[in-house]
Write a protein that holds these residues in place. Structure first.
Motif, PDB file in Angstrom:
ATOM      1  N   LYS A 212       6.167  10.816  -7.963  1.00 45.93           N
ATOM      2  CA  LYS A 212       5.614  10.833  -9.432  1.00 45.93           C
ATOM      3  C   LYS A 212       4.484  10.368  -9.723  1.00 45.93           C
ATOM      4  O   LYS A 212       3.731  10.524 -10.862  1.00 45.93           O
ATOM      5  N   LEU A 213       3.832   9.480  -8.667  1.00 48.11           N
ATOM      6  CA  LEU A 213       2.609   8.818  -9.057  1.00 48.11           C
ATOM      7  C   LEU A 213       1.450   9.965  -8.837  1.00 48.11           C
ATOM      8  O   LEU A 213       1.629  11.022  -8.103  1.00 48.11           O
ATOM      9  N   ASP A 214       0.021   9.591  -9.540  1.00 48.39           N
ATOM     10  CA  ASP A 214      -0.939  10.595  -9.200  1.00 48.39           C
ATOM     11  C   ASP A 214      -1.516  10.413  -7.859  1.00 48.39           C
ATOM     12  O   ASP A 214      -1.241   9.284  -7.215  1.00 48.39           O
ATOM     13  N   PRO A 215      -2.246  11.351  -7.160  1.00 49.05           N
ATOM     14  CA  PRO A 215      -2.508  11.204  -5.659  1.00 49.05           C
ATOM     15  C   PRO A 215      -3.343   9.818  -5.264  1.00 49.05           C
ATOM     16  O   PRO A 215      -3.221   9.185  -4.281  1.00 49.05           O
ATOM     17  N   PRO A 216      -4.226   9.300  -6.141  1.00 49.20           N
ATOM     18  CA  PRO A 216      -5.097   8.096  -5.556  1.00 49.20           C
ATOM     19  C   PRO A 216      -4.073   6.977  -5.734  1.00 49.20           C
ATOM     20  O   PRO A 216      -4.291   6.384  -4.671  1.00 49.20           O
ATOM     21  N   THR A 217      -3.263   6.881  -6.674  1.00 48.22           N
ATOM     22  CA  THR A 217      -2.251   5.858  -6.636  1.00 48.22           C
ATOM     23  C   THR A 217      -1.320   5.789  -5.456  1.00 48.22           C
ATOM     24  O   THR A 217      -1.004   4.699  -4.589  1.00 48.22           O
ATOM     25  N   VAL A 218      -1.147   7.040  -5.168  1.00 52.40           N
ATOM     26  CA  VAL A 218      -0.131   7.350  -3.889  1.00 52.40           C
ATOM     27  C   VAL A 218      -0.707   6.873  -2.817  1.00 52.40           C
ATOM     28  O   VAL A 218      -0.003   6.255  -1.882  1.00 52.40           O
ATOM     29  N   ARG A 219      -2.090   7.334  -2.594  1.00 51.70           N
ATOM     30  CA  ARG A 219      -2.736   6.854  -1.364  1.00 51.70           C
ATOM     31  C   ARG A 219      -2.772   5.344  -1.219  1.00 51.70           C
ATOM     32  O   ARG A 219      -2.676   4.832  -0.220  1.00 51.70           O
ATOM     33  N   ARG A 220      -3.069   4.595  -2.487  1.00 53.87           N
ATOM     34  CA  ARG A 220      -3.156   3.209  -2.312  1.00 53.87           C
ATOM     35  C   ARG A 220      -1.793   2.180  -2.001  1.00 53.87           C
ATOM     36  O   ARG A 220      -1.664   1.696  -1.204  1.00 53.87           O
ATOM     37  N   VAL A 221      -0.613   3.127  -2.535  1.00 57.81           N
ATOM     38  CA  VAL A 221       0.538   2.285  -2.414  1.00 57.81           C
ATOM     39  C   VAL A 221       1.010   2.716  -0.897  1.00 57.81           C
ATOM     40  O   VAL A 221       1.509   1.986  -0.497  1.00 57.81           O
ATOM     41  N   GLN A 222       0.972   3.898  -0.385  1.00 54.28           N
ATOM     42  CA  GLN A 222       1.276   4.411   0.924  1.00 54.28           C
ATOM     43  C   GLN A 222       0.383   3.440   1.764  1.00 54.28           C
ATOM     44  O   GLN A 222       1.147   2.916   2.993  1.00 54.28           O
ATOM     45  N   GLY A 223      -0.948   2.969   1.588  1.00 54.28           N
ATOM     46  CA  GLY A 223      -1.604   2.174   2.602  1.00 54.28           C
ATOM     47  C   GLY A 223      -1.082   0.853   2.579  1.00 54.28           C
ATOM     48  O   GLY A 223      -0.800   0.215   3.577  1.00 54.28           O
ATOM     49  N   ALA A 224      -0.611   0.238   1.377  1.00 56.14           N
ATOM     50  CA  ALA A 224      -0.184  -0.857   1.314  1.00 56.14           C
ATOM     51  C   ALA A 224       1.321  -1.037   2.163  1.00 56.14           C
ATOM     52  O   ALA A 224       1.596  -2.120   2.822  1.00 56.14           O
ATOM     53  N   ILE A 225       2.038   0.180   1.860  1.00 58.09           N
ATOM     54  CA  ILE A 225       3.367   0.068   2.366  1.00 58.09           C
ATOM     55  C   ILE A 225       3.002   0.318   4.149  1.00 58.09           C
ATOM     56  O   ILE A 225       3.870  -0.802   4.818  1.00 58.09           O
TER      57      ILE A 225
END
Length: 95
Positions: free
Chosen positions: A27-40
């Motif tokens: 549900k997140l926007d693409p830039p936020t998805v990249r940041r969250v996936q990087g943290a994970i």
């Protein structure tokens, strides 16, 4: 900016994401998805980074990514990080 260097004796953890956390991620926007996936992904190298905090009142940890939070547990016996929830800071701790 480079991430932390893993210790030579560090073992990589497996990271699993619950189906509900996967739905929240979609549900997140693409830039936020990249940041969250990087943290994970970084949690596989260090499941308890200095920026993480242990939750009060329930088991688990949280890591902040701007206004977003990732709630997860760590099982050291099997080297597993399980992402339980992720979401905006105003909503993620409810329930």
């Amino acid at each position: 900016m480079a991430g932390p260097e893993p210790r030579a004796d560090a073992r990589r953890c497996r990271v699993d994401i619950t189906p509900s956390a996967t739905r929240q991620l979609r549900k997140l926007d693409p830039p936020t998805v990249r940041r969250v996936q990087g943290a994970i992904e970084l949690l596989a190298l260090d499941p308890r980074p200095p920026a993480s905090r242990q939750l009060r009142g329930r088991p688990g940890y949280r890591v902040r990514i701007g206004d977003w939070r990732v709630i997860y547990t760590v099982d050291d016996g099997v080297l597993l990080v399980l992402v339980l929830r992720l979401g905006h800071r105003r909503d993620v701790y409810e329930g």
